[in-house]
Design a protein around this motif. Structure first.
Motif, PDB file in Angstrom:
ATOM      1  N   THR A   1       4.365   8.221  -4.020  1.00 58.67           N
ATOM      2  CA  THR A   1       4.066   6.978  -4.738  1.00 58.67           C
ATOM      3  C   THR A   1       4.732   6.949  -6.103  1.00 58.67           C
ATOM      4  OG1 THR A   1       2.064   7.955  -5.669  1.00 58.67           O
ATOM      5  CG2 THR A   1       1.835   6.752  -3.580  1.00 58.67           C
ATOM      6  N   CYS A   2       5.698   7.838  -6.300  1.00 60.03           N
ATOM      7  CA  CYS A   2       6.422   7.849  -7.563  1.00 60.03           C
ATOM      8  C   CYS A   2       7.255   6.579  -7.677  1.00 60.03           C
ATOM      9  CB  CYS A   2       7.330   9.081  -7.617  1.00 60.03           C
ATOM     10  SG  CYS A   2       8.292   9.202  -9.119  1.00 60.03           S
ATOM     11  N   LEU A   3       7.117   5.866  -8.787  1.00 58.89           N
ATOM     12  CA  LEU A   3       7.816   4.591  -8.947  1.00 58.89           C
ATOM     13  C   LEU A   3       9.066   4.723  -9.822  1.00 58.89           C
ATOM     14  CD1 LEU A   3       4.795   2.217  -9.686  1.00 58.89           C
ATOM     15  CD2 LEU A   3       5.926   2.613  -7.507  1.00 58.89           C
TER      16      LEU A   3
ATOM     17  N   HIS B   1      -2.888   7.150  -4.213  1.00 54.86           N
ATOM     18  CA  HIS B   1      -4.039   6.384  -3.753  1.00 54.86           C
ATOM     19  C   HIS B   1      -4.413   6.787  -2.342  1.00 54.86           C
ATOM     20  CE1 HIS B   1      -0.410   4.041  -2.624  1.00 54.86           C
ATOM     21  NE2 HIS B   1      -1.069   3.792  -1.507  1.00 54.86           N
TER      22      HIS B   1
ATOM     23  N   ARG C   1      -6.896   5.123   1.170  1.00 56.05           N
ATOM     24  CA  ARG C   1      -7.882   4.212   1.761  1.00 56.05           C
ATOM     25  C   ARG C   1      -9.004   5.065   2.314  1.00 56.05           C
ATOM     26  NH1 ARG C   1      -5.444   0.447   6.135  1.00 56.05           N
ATOM     27  NH2 ARG C   1      -7.527  -0.450   6.119  1.00 56.05           N
TER      28      ARG C   1
ATOM     29  N   ILE D   1      -7.798  -4.496   1.813  1.00 56.99           N
ATOM     30  CA  ILE D   1      -6.330  -4.415   1.895  1.00 56.99           C
ATOM     31  C   ILE D   1      -5.682  -5.390   0.930  1.00 56.99           C
ATOM     32  CG2 ILE D   1      -4.361  -4.737   3.420  1.00 56.99           C
ATOM     33  CD1 ILE D   1      -6.176  -3.849   5.736  1.00 56.99           C
ATOM     34  N   GLU D   2      -6.185  -6.596   0.897  1.00 53.69           N
ATOM     35  CA  GLU D   2      -5.561  -7.595   0.017  1.00 53.69           C
ATOM     36  C   GLU D   2      -5.755  -7.231  -1.449  1.00 53.69           C
ATOM     37  OE1 GLU D   2      -6.138 -10.982   3.403  1.00 53.69           O
ATOM     38  OE2 GLU D   2      -7.053 -11.342   1.445  1.00 53.69           O
TER      39      GLU D   2
ATOM     40  N   TYR E   1      -6.002  -4.248  -2.600  1.00 51.91           N
ATOM     41  CA  TYR E   1      -5.078  -3.124  -2.828  1.00 51.91           C
ATOM     42  C   TYR E   1      -3.667  -3.635  -3.103  1.00 51.91           C
ATOM     43  CZ  TYR E   1      -1.506   0.132  -1.224  1.00 51.91           C
ATOM     44  OH  TYR E   1      -0.344   0.861  -1.108  1.00 51.91           O
ATOM     45  N   LEU E   2      -3.198  -4.557  -2.249  1.00 55.12           N
ATOM     46  CA  LEU E   2      -1.835  -5.078  -2.431  1.00 55.12           C
ATOM     47  C   LEU E   2      -1.707  -5.790  -3.771  1.00 55.12           C
ATOM     48  CD1 LEU E   2      -1.077  -6.367   1.187  1.00 55.12           C
ATOM     49  CD2 LEU E   2       0.214  -4.631  -0.062  1.00 55.12           C
ATOM     50  N   LEU E   3      -2.725  -6.539  -4.127  1.00 54.98           N
ATOM     51  CA  LEU E   3      -2.680  -7.247  -5.414  1.00 54.98           C
ATOM     52  C   LEU E   3      -2.655  -6.255  -6.572  1.00 54.98           C
ATOM     53  CD1 LEU E   3      -2.771  -9.851  -7.037  1.00 54.98           C
ATOM     54  CD2 LEU E   3      -5.272  -9.827  -6.849  1.00 54.98           C
TER      55      LEU E   3
ATOM     56  N   ILE F   1      -1.653  -3.098  -6.582  1.00 54.15           N
ATOM     57  CA  ILE F   1      -0.425  -2.313  -6.671  1.00 54.15           C
ATOM     58  C   ILE F   1       0.728  -3.186  -7.158  1.00 54.15           C
ATOM     59  CG2 ILE F   1       0.477  -2.540  -4.304  1.00 54.15           C
ATOM     60  CD1 ILE F   1       0.802   0.548  -4.382  1.00 54.15           C
ATOM     61  N   ARG F   2       0.716  -4.449  -6.773  1.00 56.83           N
ATOM     62  CA  ARG F   2       1.757  -5.345  -7.275  1.00 56.83           C
ATOM     63  C   ARG F   2       1.590  -5.570  -8.766  1.00 56.83           C
ATOM     64  NH1 ARG F   2       3.086 -11.201  -4.824  1.00 56.83           N
ATOM     65  NH2 ARG F   2       1.062 -11.802  -5.632  1.00 56.83           N
TER      66      ARG F   2
ATOM     67  N   THR G   1       2.822  -2.410 -10.591  1.00 54.94           N
ATOM     68  CA  THR G   1       4.280  -2.194 -10.533  1.00 54.94           C
ATOM     69  C   THR G   1       4.998  -3.241 -11.380  1.00 54.94           C
ATOM     70  OG1 THR G   1       4.376  -3.473  -8.471  1.00 54.94           O
ATOM     71  CG2 THR G   1       4.346  -1.089  -8.263  1.00 54.94           C
ATOM     72  N   HIS G   2       4.504  -4.449 -11.384  1.00 55.82           N
ATOM     73  CA  HIS G   2       5.127  -5.474 -12.224  1.00 55.82           C
ATOM     74  C   HIS G   2       4.914  -5.194 -13.703  1.00 55.82           C
ATOM     75  CE1 HIS G   2       5.744  -8.924  -9.121  1.00 55.82           C
ATOM     76  NE2 HIS G   2       6.115  -7.743  -8.671  1.00 55.82           N
TER      77      HIS G   2
ATOM     78  N   LYS H   1       7.490  -2.928 -15.041  1.00 57.62           N
ATOM     79  CA  LYS H   1       8.879  -3.368 -15.010  1.00 57.62           C
ATOM     80  C   LYS H   1       9.342  -3.928 -16.354  1.00 57.62           C
ATOM     81  CE  LYS H   1      10.225  -5.847 -11.437  1.00 57.62           C
ATOM     82  NZ  LYS H   1      11.275  -5.069 -10.795  1.00 57.62           N
TER      83      LYS H   1
ATOM     84  N   SER I   1      10.337   8.361  -1.798  1.00 50.08           N
ATOM     85  CA  SER I   1      10.587   6.996  -1.341  1.00 50.08           C
ATOM     86  C   SER I   1      11.339   6.275  -2.428  1.00 50.08           C
ATOM     87  CB  SER I   1       9.274   6.276  -1.063  1.00 50.08           C
ATOM     88  OG  SER I   1       8.564   6.100  -2.256  1.00 50.08           O
TER      89      SER I   1
ATOM     90  N   THR J   1      -1.472 -10.807   6.228  1.00 55.76           N
ATOM     91  CA  THR J   1      -1.861  -9.942   5.108  1.00 55.76           C
ATOM     92  C   THR J   1      -0.681  -9.720   4.172  1.00 55.76           C
ATOM     93  OG1 THR J   1      -3.395  -8.781   6.568  1.00 55.76           O
ATOM     94  CG2 THR J   1      -2.845  -7.702   4.488  1.00 55.76           C
TER      95      THR J   1
ATOM     96  N   TYR K   1       3.570 -10.950  -0.044  1.00 56.71           N
ATOM     97  CA  TYR K   1       4.236  -9.847  -0.732  1.00 56.71           C
ATOM     98  C   TYR K   1       5.636  -9.580  -0.171  1.00 56.71           C
ATOM     99  CZ  TYR K   1      -0.521  -9.298  -2.261  1.00 56.71           C
ATOM    100  OH  TYR K   1      -1.756  -9.547  -2.787  1.00 56.71           O
TER     101      TYR K   1
ATOM    102  N   ASP L   1       8.547  -9.009  -2.624  1.00 56.36           N
ATOM    103  CA  ASP L   1       8.379  -7.968  -3.634  1.00 56.36           C
ATOM    104  C   ASP L   1       9.156  -6.709  -3.272  1.00 56.36           C
ATOM    105  OD1 ASP L   1       5.561  -8.237  -5.628  1.00 56.36           O
ATOM    106  OD2 ASP L   1       7.142  -6.719  -5.907  1.00 56.36           O
TER     107      ASP L   1
ATOM    108  N   ASP M   1       9.752  -4.279  -5.094  1.00 56.48           N
ATOM    109  CA  ASP M   1       9.166  -3.072  -5.686  1.00 56.48           C
ATOM    110  C   ASP M   1       8.129  -2.440  -4.769  1.00 56.48           C
ATOM    111  OD1 ASP M   1       9.269  -5.087  -8.534  1.00 56.48           O
ATOM    112  OD2 ASP M   1      10.568  -3.360  -8.177  1.00 56.48           O
ATOM    113  N   LEU M   2       7.486  -3.242  -3.960  1.00 55.66           N
ATOM    114  CA  LEU M   2       6.466  -2.712  -3.061  1.00 55.66           C
ATOM    115  C   LEU M   2       7.074  -2.165  -1.779  1.00 55.66           C
ATOM    116  CD1 LEU M   2       3.588  -5.357  -3.244  1.00 55.66           C
ATOM    117  CD2 LEU M   2       3.937  -3.308  -4.611  1.00 55.66           C
TER     118      LEU M   2
ATOM    119  N   THR N   1       7.031   1.484  -1.624  1.00 56.82           N
ATOM    120  CA  THR N   1       5.812   2.143  -2.103  1.00 56.82           C
ATOM    121  C   THR N   1       4.675   2.037  -1.101  1.00 56.82           C
ATOM    122  OG1 THR N   1       6.459   1.536  -4.353  1.00 56.82           O
ATOM    123  CG2 THR N   1       4.184   2.238  -4.025  1.00 56.82           C
TER     124      THR N   1
ATOM    125  N   ASP O   1      -1.477   2.125   4.581  1.00 57.98           N
ATOM    126  CA  ASP O   1      -2.150   1.505   3.434  1.00 57.98           C
ATOM    127  C   ASP O   1      -2.702   0.133   3.793  1.00 57.98           C
ATOM    128  OD1 ASP O   1       0.369   2.674   1.062  1.00 57.98           O
ATOM    129  OD2 ASP O   1      -1.473   3.648   1.791  1.00 57.98           O
ATOM    130  N   ILE O   2      -2.031  -0.541   4.720  1.00 57.99           N
ATOM    131  CA  ILE O   2      -2.356  -1.953   4.924  1.00 57.99           C
ATOM    132  C   ILE O   2      -2.730  -2.296   6.361  1.00 57.99           C
ATOM    133  CG2 ILE O   2      -0.982  -2.797   2.982  1.00 57.99           C
ATOM    134  CD1 ILE O   2       1.281  -3.354   4.968  1.00 57.99           C
TER     135      ILE O   2
END
Lengths: 159, 583
Positions: A59-61, A69, A71, A111-112, A114-116, A118-119, A122-123, A126, B4, B503, B507, B510, B512-513, B516, B521-522
């Motif tokens: 998960t290194c960005l 992380h 679940r 899940i949603e 989580y996606l929100l 992480i976005r 990450t943003h 940036k 990654s 779902t 995204y 994106d 960037d995702l 990652t 995860d999803i």
């Protein structure tokens, strides 16, 4: 709750100047910083899950940041902790080092969220100089305030 | 720990654009695209068959062009020899084909009406090769049969290559058949009706839409290379007196009586040649020789009868000649069909109907009622007879209209066709295709609803993800899927969960995702799954309780995912099973 995020991050969940020499130590400390979100008897289990997830895919960005992380059914809501390491650690096989970490424990159904989350993070990273500003925080409150601003800036940022 | 990296913004944008385009294309739209492909394939097959036929015709007769015209220019012994030689060669191809390709050529009608859409290519190529020699040598047989068969086999091949489930494969084959017929007759609407009404037994838009698209595509593509022309143009623009309808109805009655007799003669001819059916080179040579004997006296009996119908419509024949020709043509068709020549009797039966109509029209005019020329009776007779032999009045009316483009004919066609339909049913006459539609290989659609299992109708080929698949790869997988759901499996094929398109939709842009987030995860682990052994009513209940376009099908004992069952395929299957049970 930080604006624009689906998670709650409080000063108690933030570790500044964490002294960790390996990713495992860092994750262990971050899980501990989740506080009561995770039952104390289950924290070790969560550490294992996070490390297993990290083994699956790093998960290194980049820019010295990572978002470990997992679940899990060990939490009822999306739980986050953050850490600034005293010394950067080598995070994965690529040799990249990390000193800013956000750990997330995500309920299996979230899940949603989580996606929100992480976005959002990450943003936030940036924006030019965002990571540096976060790393310069003097205390947990200052870190939170900076994070809030970076999240807001990240929402507007278009490269 | 593994590394990654982010996927480039450009690649993510490209993927998103493709995804948006793909979103517009669901399973239903995908079948329309396949129908379009089947239409193009039908046109290509028709063009190829036409060129091949012309080549063989040149080899056999040294000439190229209309069969009647060529035979008129030949010596009597050539008229004898050419069909006999063509028959011998056609029979030889069939004989050796049975040894080289043991698998039987499934008729497209059987495959669609009764089977599950499996029309193998190789045996059908062999049969088409045999048809080439029969047709090119002037046998009284039509090319629409081999054309429809080859086009259907091509569509079946496309469907099997794409690993389409039985319900959709069947529909594809029907599209191919319609495309082949449309190329043969330049009658897209009638061809679509023929396949949908007679063979599929359904004109719901779910099935009729793709079939119509395939036949229209084939028709347009065929016109591009051969110019496109009306088969039997009629330019009559006068008034059609209402009293004339009585005589058209009479034409319907006559055709209704004649049709069962015609079908019976074809059955009889099969029995006549039955003793030598195992030696096709002999039976076809004899059949060709018989056609040659008839052609020696009247070359108009050769071919499918197209040019003769045109001359009849132009009023170039006297009734005595038409009567003689009708009888001789029936004998020629019996010789060709009975001996085993591969081809259709659709077009030759048009000539029989045209003759009946012409004779009636001539009689009516001679009796003093000459308001309607015999040529119009000729066209109406074609429609009435076609209706009576196929038991498809709508198809017959539309077919003759498309062949003549004469609006004045519509009402007379309706009158004659409806009367012929009820007449033939009153006589319990069998249709030309009754045998193909009722006997033949059984398929899953012939079983009881409660007997069929989900495992028999699922789609075994589907995109799947591993737990570690990145979001970029997941997005790319959705490009290849139209179900909105992609299963996640481990290395041994055990089902872990499913990623839902709804779902990740927000995204997709994106980048960037993309590097990652991974599938584990999803993925949703609460998506209902179907047991491969579950029956169709159980599958219907599962879909009614869940809002998914497709559900994973698992082997309940091992947990291994076997495929996906889409809602559309389930409904198509249930619809066809129900239809066959009601027949």
């Amino acid at each position: 709750m930080l604006q624009g995020t689906p998670f709650i991050l409080e000063p108690a969940n933030i570790l500044l100047g964490l002294d960790a020499t390996t990713p495992e130590e860092a994750v262990h400390a971050l899980v501990g910083a989740l506080g009561e979100s995770v039952d104390s008897n289950r924290k070790k289990q969560l550490v294992t899950l996070v490390l297993a997830r990290e083994e699956e895919a790093s998960t290194c960005l980049g820019k010295g940041t990572a978002l470990p992380h997992a679940r899990t059914s060990l939490v009822n809501r999306l739980s986050v902790s953050a850490a600034l390491l005293k010394t950067p650690v080598t995070w994965d096989a690529s040799g990249k080092t990390v000193n800013l970490l956000f750990l997330m424990a995500i309920p299996k159904t979230a899940i949603e969220e989580y996606l929100l989350a992480i976005r959002t993070l990450t943003h936030a990273f940036k924006t030019p100089g965002a990571v540096e500003r976060l790393c310069a925080a003097k205390d947990a409150e200052g870190f939170l305030a900076t994070l809030g601003r970076e999240i807001e800036a990240g929402a507007q940022y278009k490269a | 720990m593994s590394e990654s990296g982010p996927v480039s913004r450009v690649r993510m944008l490209t993927l998103r654009l493709r995804y948006l385009a793909r979103q517009a294309i669901g399973a239903r739209q995908r079948i329309l695209f396949y129908a379009f492909l089947a239409g193009l394939a039908g046109a290509v097959v028709a063009a190829g068959f036409q060129y091949a036929t012309a080549l063989v015709q040149m080899l056999l007769s040294g000439k190229h062009g209309g069969y009647v015209e060529i035979f008129r220019s030949l010596e009597w012994w050539q008229r004898l020899l050419i069909p006999a030689t063509g028959g011998l060669l056609a029979g030889a191809v069939q004989y050796f084909a049975r040894r080289i390709v043991p698998r039987q050529a499934t008729s497209y009608m059987e495959a669609v009406a009764l089977g599950d859409g499996d029309v193998p290519m190789r045996p059908n190529l062999m049969r088409a090769s045999s048809a080439l020699f029969s047709i090119a040598s002037g046998e009284a047989i039509g090319r629409e049969g081999p054309l429809a068969q080859l086009a259907a086999a091509t569509a079946s091949g496309i469907g099997r290559l794409l690993r389409e489930p039985p319900a959709r494969l069947r529909l594809l084959v029907a599209c191919g058949a319609a495309a082949g017929l449309a190329a043969a007759y330049n009658a897209p609407l009638a061809s679509a009706f023929f396949v949908a009404e007679i063979i599929m037994g359904s004109i719901s838009m779910e099935s009729f839409g793709p079939i119509l698209l395939a036949s229209a595509t084939s028709s347009v593509a065929t016109r591009l290379y051969d110019g496109g022309h009306t088969l039997y143009p009629i330019s009559f623009t006068g008034d059609m007196p209402v009293s004339g309808l009585l005589f058209f109805a009479l034409a319907g009655i006559l055709c209704g009586f004649a049709a069962p007799a015609f079908v019976a003669t074809l059955d009889y001819s099969k029995r006549l040649f039955g003793g030598i059916a195992s030696m096709p080179y002999l039976s076809l040579a004899i059949g060709g020789l018989l056609v040659g004997v008839l052609a020696a006296f009247h070359p108009e009996v050769v071919g499918n009868g197209k040019s003769v119908i045109r001359e009849m419509l132009a009023g170039n024949y006297v009734w005595q000649f038409v009567l003689t020709l009708m009888v001789l043509k029936i004998l020629a068709v019996m010789a060709a069909f009975g001996s085993g020549a591969v081809g259709g009797v659709f077009t030759p039966s048009l000539l029989v109907g045209a003759s009946i109509g012409y004779l009636l029209g001539t009689g009516v005019c001679a009796a003093g009622y000459d308001a309607i020329p015999p040529e119009l009776y000729c066209a109406v007779g074609m429609g009435a007879f076609l209706c009576a032999v196929t038991h498809a009045p709508v198809m017959a009316i539309v077919m003759i209209f498309e062949m003549t483009l004469c609006p004045v004919l519509i009402v007379p066609l309706v009158a004659a066709s409806v009367v012929s339909y009820f007449t033939v049913h009153a006589l319990q006459g069998r249709s030309l295709y009754a045998k193909a539609l009722k006997s033949g290989p059984k398929s899953i659609f012939d079983r009881e609803m409660g007997e069929l299992t989900v495992g028999e109708i699922l789609r075994p080929s589907f995109p799947k993800l591993s737990a570690g698949s990145h979001l970029g790869a997941i997005t790319a997988s959705f490009m290849r899927s139209t179900d909105g759901i992609i299963p996640v499996v481990n290395k041994k094929g055990f089902y872990l969960g499913a990623v839902l398109l709804k779902t990740i939709k927000p995204y997709l842009r994106d980048a960037d995702l993309a590097g990652t987030v991974i599938a584990s995860d999803i993925m949703h682990d609460d998506v209902p799954t179907l047991d491969a052994k579950a029956d169709l009513p159980g599958a219907l209940r599962a879909f009614s309780n869940a809002d998914y376009d497709a559900l994973p099908v698992l082997d309940s004992e091992t947990g291994i995912i076997l495929g996906l069952l889409s809602r559309a395929d389930l409904y198509l299957t249930v619809s066809e099973v129900t239809r066959r049970q009601s027949v």
